[in-house]
Design a protein around this motif. Sequence first.
Motif, mmCIF file in Angstrom:
data_model
loop_
_atom_site.group_PDB
_atom_site.id
_atom_site.type_symbol
_atom_site.label_atom_id
_atom_site.label_comp_id
_atom_site.label_asym_id
_atom_site.label_seq_id
_atom_site.Cartn_x
_atom_site.Cartn_y
_atom_site.Cartn_z
ATOM 1 N N ALA A 1 44.366 27.942 51.369
ATOM 2 C CA ALA A 1 43.407 26.876 51.650
ATOM 3 C C ALA A 1 43.222 25.970 50.434
ATOM 4 C CB ALA A 1 42.066 27.483 52.061
ATOM 5 N N PHE A 2 43.192 26.555 49.257
ATOM 6 C CA PHE A 2 42.990 25.789 48.030
ATOM 7 C C PHE A 2 44.133 24.794 47.816
ATOM 8 C CE2 PHE A 2 42.422 24.846 43.602
ATOM 9 C CZ PHE A 2 41.092 25.108 43.325
ATOM 10 N N LYS A 3 45.353 25.253 47.995
ATOM 11 C CA LYS A 3 46.497 24.367 47.797
ATOM 12 C C LYS A 3 46.531 23.265 48.846
ATOM 13 C CE LYS A 3 51.440 24.347 46.854
ATOM 14 N NZ LYS A 3 52.661 25.179 46.677
ATOM 15 N N ARG A 4 46.112 23.580 50.064
ATOM 16 C CA ARG A 4 46.099 22.582 51.127
ATOM 17 C C ARG A 4 45.077 21.481 50.831
ATOM 18 N NH1 ARG A 4 44.973 25.713 55.016
ATOM 19 N NH2 ARG A 4 42.819 25.144 55.456
ATOM 20 N N VAL A 5 43.924 21.850 50.263
ATOM 21 C CA VAL A 5 42.857 20.880 50.021
ATOM 22 C C VAL A 5 43.052 20.118 48.714
ATOM 23 C CG1 VAL A 5 40.378 20.639 49.597
ATOM 24 C CG2 VAL A 5 41.184 22.131 51.426
ATOM 25 N N LEU A 6 43.353 20.828 47.631
ATOM 26 C CA LEU A 6 43.416 20.193 46.315
ATOM 27 C C LEU A 6 44.835 19.990 45.792
ATOM 28 C CD1 LEU A 6 40.373 21.749 44.405
ATOM 29 C CD2 LEU A 6 40.531 19.608 45.670
ATOM 30 N N GLY A 7 45.831 20.446 46.538
ATOM 31 C CA GLY A 7 47.208 20.125 46.180
ATOM 32 C C GLY A 7 47.835 21.000 45.120
ATOM 33 N N MET A 8 47.176 22.084 44.720
ATOM 34 C CA MET A 8 47.739 23.001 43.729
ATOM 35 C C MET A 8 47.118 24.374 43.924
ATOM 36 S SD MET A 8 45.768 21.890 40.198
ATOM 37 C CE MET A 8 46.165 20.151 40.408
ATOM 38 N N PRO A 9 47.805 25.434 43.515
ATOM 39 C CA PRO A 9 47.234 26.775 43.647
ATOM 40 C C PRO A 9 46.083 26.984 42.669
ATOM 41 C CG PRO A 9 49.364 26.877 42.556
ATOM 42 C CD PRO A 9 49.194 25.470 43.008
ATOM 43 N N PRO A 10 45.188 27.927 42.955
ATOM 44 C CA PRO A 10 44.025 28.152 42.091
ATOM 45 C C PRO A 10 44.387 28.459 40.645
ATOM 46 C CG PRO A 10 43.792 29.364 44.152
ATOM 47 C CD PRO A 10 45.173 28.803 44.143
ATOM 48 N N GLY A 11 45.474 29.210 40.425
ATOM 49 C CA GLY A 11 45.862 29.552 39.062
ATOM 50 C C GLY A 11 46.177 28.321 38.234
ATOM 51 N N ASP A 12 46.888 27.365 38.826
ATOM 52 C CA ASP A 12 47.210 26.126 38.107
ATOM 53 C C ASP A 12 45.953 25.298 37.866
ATOM 54 O OD1 ASP A 12 49.796 26.952 38.203
ATOM 55 O OD2 ASP A 12 50.469 25.468 39.675
ATOM 56 N N TYR A 13 45.052 25.313 38.848
ATOM 57 C CA TYR A 13 43.811 24.546 38.696
ATOM 58 C C TYR A 13 42.970 25.097 37.553
ATOM 59 C CZ TYR A 13 39.539 22.069 40.015
ATOM 60 O OH TYR A 13 38.428 21.255 40.005
ATOM 61 N N ARG A 14 42.937 26.429 37.419
ATOM 62 C CA ARG A 14 42.135 27.029 36.361
ATOM 63 C C ARG A 14 42.677 26.648 34.973
ATOM 64 N NH1 ARG A 14 39.031 32.139 36.106
ATOM 65 N NH2 ARG A 14 39.983 32.895 38.012
ATOM 66 N N LYS A 15 43.994 26.519 34.846
ATOM 67 C CA LYS A 15 44.598 26.206 33.548
ATOM 68 C C LYS A 15 44.493 24.734 33.184
ATOM 69 C CE LYS A 15 48.079 29.822 34.285
ATOM 70 N NZ LYS A 15 49.524 30.068 34.557
ATOM 71 N N ARG A 16 44.159 23.896 34.176
ATOM 72 C CA ARG A 16 44.128 22.459 33.964
ATOM 73 C C ARG A 16 42.940 22.068 33.101
ATOM 74 N NH1 ARG A 16 43.053 18.342 38.901
ATOM 75 N NH2 ARG A 16 40.989 19.287 38.636
ATOM 76 N N PRO A 17 43.137 21.189 32.096
ATOM 77 C CA PRO A 17 41.988 20.724 31.308
ATOM 78 C C PRO A 17 41.058 19.897 32.163
ATOM 79 C CG PRO A 17 43.941 19.455 30.733
ATOM 80 C CD PRO A 17 44.398 20.577 31.631
ATOM 81 N N THR A 18 39.753 20.054 31.961
ATOM 82 C CA THR A 18 38.773 19.301 32.731
ATOM 83 C C THR A 18 38.401 18.051 31.985
ATOM 84 O OG1 THR A 18 36.958 20.538 31.727
ATOM 85 C CG2 THR A 18 37.837 21.366 33.811
ATOM 86 N N THR A 19 38.383 16.935 32.708
ATOM 87 C CA THR A 19 38.023 15.645 32.110
ATOM 88 C C THR A 19 36.915 15.020 32.935
ATOM 89 O OG1 THR A 19 40.300 15.338 31.374
ATOM 90 C CG2 THR A 19 38.864 13.395 31.393
ATOM 91 N N PRO A 20 35.662 14.966 32.418
ATOM 92 C CA PRO A 20 34.575 14.367 33.191
ATOM 93 C C PRO A 20 34.887 12.906 33.500
ATOM 94 C CG PRO A 20 33.720 15.548 31.273
ATOM 95 C CD PRO A 20 35.203 15.462 31.107
#
Length: 304
Positions: free
Chosen positions: A285-304
């Motif tokens: 579900a995560f990949k379908r909605v946000l376009g990437m798996p949760p593991g990759d999303y967690r490693k991504r730097p956050t930019t406000p």
Amino acid sequence: MDPLEDVLTLLETRSHLSVSLAAGGRWAVRFDAPQGVKFNAVRRGSCLLEVDGVDEPIGLAEGDCYLLARQRPFTLRSDPEAVPVAAGPLFARAEDGIARVAQGDEVFLVGGRFSFGTRAHELLLDRLPPVIHVPAGTRHAETVQWALTAIDQELMRRQMGSTLVAEHLAVVMLVHVLRLHLAREPHAVSGWLAGLGDPVVAPALASLHRDPAHSWTVAELARAAGVSRSTLAARFKDTVGQGPLEYLTRWRIELAAQQLREGGGTLASIARSVGYGSESALSVAFKRVLGMPPGDYRKRPTTP
């Protein structure tokens, strides 16, 4: 919490009060595009607001306030013929928290801006018009005026913690301005915001936000709204732009993404907390909605 509170909390909404503006005579101040959502309130006098990309100037009277939901340059002025000065140098010369332009102080504005987290545009800002103008004396505007008066008092008294209290009051003001806008112009917004103004959709939205991990069915949500399943499904899709269970999936993913950004919890625990029975179900579900798996999303730097 209700859906509006949920989203503002998820977006880590913060207010930042700025220097006030005093003006008199003929004057104009040109502002660069603000970071986040800019707000101002006219506490004394009147002026004009011109926003790049908005056709007509907006007349602001004493007690009015406005939000700029787009990052666009804007001008505040006494009249159309006044020559503007740049806001940056003017505000850099401020004394005692007040920037002064021209002569006199017949006009006085307080203001600041709201900053948000990473998902602000998709979840909130893109669903708002460029400018929300709240005239004084309009129906339901009393609570906005109360918040503005309380902010004024905190800033003038400068007691212990006054800035913190004033900034929290500004967030209260933001909630009320959004409520007023929904009540006044329910068709001027889209998505979940539009759903908050619909008497059939709003109870279903509230149920989904109250317990997103529950295995909701359309029949349960229809009972909460007091209508048939077919009526709720059609009304929800027409108003929000997606079906109720699709909305639930997307909201669950937003909650999971928040936990991943904060770095806490295993994927299995996050999956359970938002209503998924396994890591794999959440991942799909995560990949379908946000376009990437949760593991990759967690490693991504956050930019406000």
